[in-house]
Design a protein around this motif. Structure first.
Motif, PDB file in Angstrom:
ATOM      1  N   ASP A 672       0.799  -1.199   0.118  1.00  4.73           N
ATOM      2  CA  ASP A 672      -0.115   0.050  -0.150  1.00  4.73           C
ATOM      3  C   ASP A 672       0.670   1.412   0.017  1.00  4.73           C
ATOM      4  O   ASP A 672       0.599   2.218   0.659  1.00  4.73           O
ATOM      5  N   PHE A 673       1.891   1.379  -0.713  1.00  3.55           N
ATOM      6  CA  PHE A 673       2.964   2.630  -0.801  1.00  3.55           C
ATOM      7  C   PHE A 673       2.070   3.751  -1.352  1.00  3.55           C
ATOM      8  O   PHE A 673       1.441   3.787  -2.351  1.00  3.55           O
ATOM      9  N   ILE A 693       2.338  -0.653  -5.061  1.00  7.73           N
ATOM     10  CA  ILE A 693       1.668   0.737  -5.185  1.00  7.73           C
ATOM     11  C   ILE A 693       0.190   0.213  -4.724  1.00  7.73           C
ATOM     12  O   ILE A 693      -0.448  -0.719  -5.302  1.00  7.73           O
ATOM     13  N   ASP A 694      -0.395   1.167  -4.019  1.00  6.27           N
ATOM     14  CA  ASP A 694      -1.665   1.132  -3.458  1.00  6.27           C
ATOM     15  C   ASP A 694      -2.777   0.882  -4.836  1.00  6.27           C
ATOM     16  O   ASP A 694      -2.470   1.895  -5.776  1.00  6.27           O
ATOM     17  N   GLY A 695      -3.746   0.033  -4.965  1.00  6.67           N
ATOM     18  CA  GLY A 695      -4.492   0.011  -5.909  1.00  6.67           C
ATOM     19  C   GLY A 695      -5.269   1.089  -6.220  1.00  6.67           C
ATOM     20  O   GLY A 695      -5.856   1.268  -7.364  1.00  6.67           O
ATOM     21  N   ALA A 696      -5.479   2.139  -5.387  1.00  8.55           N
ATOM     22  CA  ALA A 696      -6.262   3.358  -5.601  1.00  8.55           C
ATOM     23  C   ALA A 696      -5.517   4.147  -6.595  1.00  8.55           C
ATOM     24  O   ALA A 696      -6.513   4.777  -7.444  1.00  8.55           O
ATOM     25  N   PHE A 697      -4.289   4.090  -6.743  1.00  6.45           N
ATOM     26  CA  PHE A 697      -3.718   4.965  -7.866  1.00  6.45           C
ATOM     27  C   PHE A 697      -3.765   4.251  -9.076  1.00  6.45           C
ATOM     28  O   PHE A 697      -3.963   5.049 -10.145  1.00  6.45           O
ATOM     29  N   GLU A 728      -1.006  -3.281  -7.822  1.00  4.32           N
ATOM     30  CA  GLU A 728      -2.090  -4.048  -7.208  1.00  4.32           C
ATOM     31  C   GLU A 728      -3.342  -3.958  -7.977  1.00  4.32           C
ATOM     32  O   GLU A 728      -3.512  -2.528  -8.725  1.00  4.32           O
ATOM     33  N   ARG A 729      -4.219  -4.622  -7.875  1.00  2.00           N
ATOM     34  CA  ARG A 729      -5.586  -4.601  -8.370  1.00  2.00           C
ATOM     35  C   ARG A 729      -5.605  -3.928  -9.941  1.00  2.00           C
ATOM     36  O   ARG A 729      -6.427  -2.926 -10.272  1.00  2.00           O
ATOM     37  N   VAL A 730      -5.002  -4.579 -10.820  1.00  2.00           N
ATOM     38  CA  VAL A 730      -5.014  -4.463 -12.146  1.00  2.00           C
ATOM     39  C   VAL A 730      -6.131  -5.096 -12.812  1.00  2.00           C
ATOM     40  O   VAL A 730      -6.326  -6.344 -12.606  1.00  2.00           O
ATOM     41  N   GLU A 731      -7.029  -4.226 -13.633  1.00  3.73           N
ATOM     42  CA  GLU A 731      -8.173  -5.003 -13.982  1.00  3.73           C
ATOM     43  C   GLU A 731      -8.471  -4.749 -15.611  1.00  3.73           C
ATOM     44  O   GLU A 731      -9.373  -5.293 -15.889  1.00  3.73           O
ATOM     45  N   THR A 732      -7.735  -3.815 -16.162  1.00  2.00           N
ATOM     46  CA  THR A 732      -8.109  -3.583 -17.773  1.00  2.00           C
ATOM     47  C   THR A 732      -6.706  -3.582 -18.381  1.00  2.00           C
ATOM     48  O   THR A 732      -5.663  -3.405 -17.711  1.00  2.00           O
TER      49      THR A 732
END
Length: 786
Positions: A672-673, A693-697, A728-732
């Motif tokens: 969550d950097f 890297i935090d998924g929000a970015f 993280e949280r790569v979706e596209t």
């Protein structure tokens, strides 16, 4: 009826109306007197049994006599066992009414059993046997009444049933001899009861005289001490006109005047010159006017500009004709003792660091406030305040700075609440406020906002500029509530507020208690989740760019509850951390993840998240070294992920532990950097192997240029530091394209796979390995199914 008789007996022996302490002392002496004669009495019982059994060996009533003998022998055994326990126990100078009751019941049992004997033995008996029964019973009545004489009620309940049985047996034949024997037995009972009352009365009188002598001795000793303790006391003497006579040097020193100046001076005048407080002298004036003795009267004066306290005792003096001569007595300066008592009283009610009310006193005031609010039907509020990041201040700047910060917090709280509000420190970094709440929840919400805002502003403590925050729990007492309930509800609201994030508040709602009960049940289930096999790990892959080859898996904890189904980790992990179960669960997760990784191909990395609580025992590095040795997993294939919150709570200890882990060969990643305010400072203090890297970015990259710039800056920073980067949280596919452009090392998210059980992870790994040469990462338009 017996109770009334026993009360009469207590009056006759002089126990009625005495204080409980004296009655307990008398009871102890009565029991001790009975216990002394117990062995002899029990021996007499056994001897009487033997005589009767020998005399009636051929009598038809022999079976009943044997049964009677067994019952009496059992009572003898019980009594001897109690006697032995009494002798072995430490001496007691006090006995309860219950002990007397037990002795009385025991005596009644013996009386009943002996009363049954004539009814069993005398029918169909010869004159000799009947005479023997009468003699034995008379002897036992005499011996028993003598042994029990210290306890009149025990004597009574022993004699009455025994005599009644004998009398019924004698009157069954109605001969002149039997009638005479019955009369003699009743006469014996009367004499025995009189003797018992006389004995008990003498015992009580002796104890009363002993008590009075001790009290007189104590008074004499106190007076002697007052006169002999010349280190602090002095003698004083005034004549019948109230003038000081025979002034001692010690008294003059205490008064701050030369002895000749005081001698002959009127006592009232001297006291007025010394600035005596009017309220403290009223008892003295009354004693002087009535010519009565007084003791330990404290008066406040001002001597030499300083407040002083004197303690005076005195008594009137008369000559042989009864003429009043004045007063004589002793005095002492008790200023230091009085100040110490005041200081102790202050410390007992107030916190010595902040000056706020302490926990004990706050509980008392809260009870009073709750009672007053209930009487007046006016609501009031209890506010719990818990500081955020105070431990960080204590650890970095020391306890002295921490104490000054706590005092500054109390000053700000007092400035925000009405003057009549109560401000308390409950301990550590927890505070409480109690105040009237006529404006209800709207007004309290505004107050809570002001408190959070003001406590979030920097504090200037010495040369340090400190920033903390606060979380609040509030309960409004609109209906009658006890202090304990209010404290519990405010604490519950605070807990909910802290769950929701720092620097916020919550007002208590009834459903919070339902949630707490549900959480407690879930926590109890969680304690057994490991042993029941309900916990499991799911594995989410992360791939290496640019070809999307599987680089490793992140082990993610899941709980499959037998009744509630799959419970999200975001719900049960905080429960585990709060209850310290996280250490057991974390140890299991590490062991299981390493076991699974050891069975995978040799280049696959296994990432496991660590909780801050796992660092607290201080042996995490040793535990992980043991797990690696046990599972056979190479250290470089284990990657441990920590968040900034882990580092904030105890940075020095955590970083030391991370260095130990890195020395083993384990990889360390910061998760969550970018979400914390001091992430860069930790990159400077510790050489991480990877940054996630935090998924929000990542989610904002395709829509927000600023987010893209931040991610690109982080990528450049990691390259400069030689640290690997994971998104993280790569979706596209668009997100993947942008991440490839900034040369991100690893990608993880639903585009590639959701977290999956271990069996599915093995299948996924095999399928990716087979398709690796044909896969075009940028050309994929949909996520790969798990």
């Amino acid at each position: 009826m017996l109770s009334a008789i026993f009360s009469v007996q207590d009056r006759l022996v002089g126990l009625a109306g005495q204080d409980p302490g004296f009655v307990g002392r008398a009871h102890a002496e009565q029991i001790r007197a009975v216990v002394r004669l117990t062995p002899a009495m029990m021996l007499g019982n056994m001897f009487s049994i033997a005589i009767l059994l020998v005399s009636y060996s051929t009598h038809p009533a022999m079976p009943l006599l044997v049964l009677w003998s067994l019952i009496l022998s059992f009572l003898v055994f019980r009594s001897l066992r109690a006697w032995r326990a009494f002798r072995r126990a430490p001496p007691r100078n006090w006995a309860s009414p219950r002990a007397i009751r037990r002795a009385t019941i025991n005596a009644a049992l013996f009386g009943i059993v002996w009363g049954m004997m004539p009814l069993i033995a005398t029918p169909d008996s010869g004159d000799g046997q009947r005479l023997l029964v009468t003699a034995v019973l008379t002897g036992m009545l005499s011996a028993g009444s003598f042994a029990l004489s210290a306890i009149p009620r025990a004597t009574l309940v022993f004699l009455l049933p025994a005599t009644l049985g004998s009398t019924l047996a004698l009157l069954a034949r109605m001969t002149a001899v039997d009638l005479l024997l019955g009369i003699l037995q009743f006469a014996l009972v009367g004499v025995a009861l009189l003797a018992s009352h006389h004995h008990a009365r003498m015992l009580v009188s002796h104890l009363r005289a002993e008590r009075d002598a001790l009290e007189q001795k104590g008074v004499i000793g106190l007076l002697l001490k007052s006169f002999e303790d010349h280190a602090s006391d002095w003698l004083w003497h005034i004549d019948d006109a109230g003038r000081f006579q025979h002034v001692s040097q010690r008294f003059a020193d205490a008064a701050g005047l030369p002895a000749p100046d005081i001698e002959g001076m009127s006592a009232p005048v001297q006291l007025r010159r010394s600035g005596v407080r009017p309220g403290s002298i009223a008892r003295l004036i009354l004693a002087f006017r009535r010519k009565r003795a007084f003791r330990d009267v404290e008066i406040g004066l001002t001597i030499g500009g300083r407040p002083r306290w004197w303690r005076l005792s005195g008594e009137p003096a008369f000559d042989n004709t009864g003429r009043f001569l004045g007063f004589r007595g002793v005095g002492s300066d008790v200023t230091e003792a009085r100040e110490s008592a005041n200081r102790l009283s202050y410390l007992a009610h107030y916190d010595n660091i902040t000056g706020a009310v302490n926990r004990g006193r706050f509980g008392e005031l809260l009870c009073e406030l709750a009672a007053r609010a209930s009487l007046r039907q006016t609501p009031f509020a209890l506010v719990y305040v818990d500081l955020d990041f105070f431990k960080v201040v204590n650890d970095r700047h020391g306890h002295r700075t921490g104490d000054l910060l706590l005092a500054a917090v109390v000053e700000r709280l007092r400035a925000l609440v009405p003057p009549e509000a109560i401000v308390a420190r409950l301990g550590g970094d927890e505070f409480a406020l109690a105040l009237d709440a006529p404006g209800g929840e709207h007004e309290l919400a505004a107050l809570a906002g002001r408190i959070i805002a003001h406590l979030s502003e920097p504090f200037e403590i010495g040369e340090a500029r400190l920033t903390i925050g606060a979380s609040l729990g509030i309960v409004v007492a609109e209906t009658p509530s006890d202090a304990e309930t209010l404290l519990h509800r405010a604490d519950l609201a605070l807990y909910i507020a802290k769950e929701s994030g720092r620097r916020t508040f919550r007002i208590f709602r009834p459903d919070m208690e339902d949630r707490q009960r549900d959480r407690a049940l879930l926590e109890a289930d969680l304690a057994h989740a490991i042993t029941r096999g309900e916990l499991e790990l799911h594995y989410q892959p992360f791939v290496r760019t640019p070809r999307a080859a599987v680089a490793g898996f992140e082990a993610l904890l899941r709980w499959k509850h037998p009744e509630r189904g799959m419970i999200p980790p975001a719900f049960f992990i905080p429960l585990a951390e709060k209850s310290s179960l996280i250490n057991r669960i974390g140890d299991w997760a590490l062991r299981e993840a390493c076991r699974v990784a050891a069975a995978m191909p040799g280049d696959v990395i296994m990432a496991v998240n660590l909780s801050s609580r796992q660092f607290e025992p201080g042996h995490l590095a040793a535990d992980i070294r043991g797990i690696l040795s046990e599972t056979g997993l190479a250290p470089q294939r284990l990657e441990l992920e920590v968040t900034e919150s882990v580092l904030i709570e105890n940075p020095d200890a955590v970083i030391d532990c991370l260095r130990e882990l890195k020395a083993i060969g384990v990889r360390i990643a910061m998760d969550d950097f970018g979400t914390g305010y001091s992430s860069l400072s930790y990159l400077w203090r510790f050489p991480f192997d990877k940054i996630k890297i935090d998924g929000a970015f990542i989610a904002a990259m395709t829509q927000d240029q600023t987010a893209r710039d931040i991610v690109q800056a982080i990528a450049m920073l990691t390259r400069q530091l030689g640290v690997e980067l994971t998104a993280e949280r790569v979706e596209t596919a668009e997100e993947i394209r942008l991440l490839k452009e900034i040369r991100c090392d690893y990608l993880q998210g639903y585009f590639f796979a959701r977290p999956m059980p271990v069996a599915d992870a093995a299948v996924y790994l095999l399928a990716r390995a087979r398709r690796h040469g044909r896969t075009n990462l940028a050309g994929r338009s949909k996520p790969l199914a798990a």
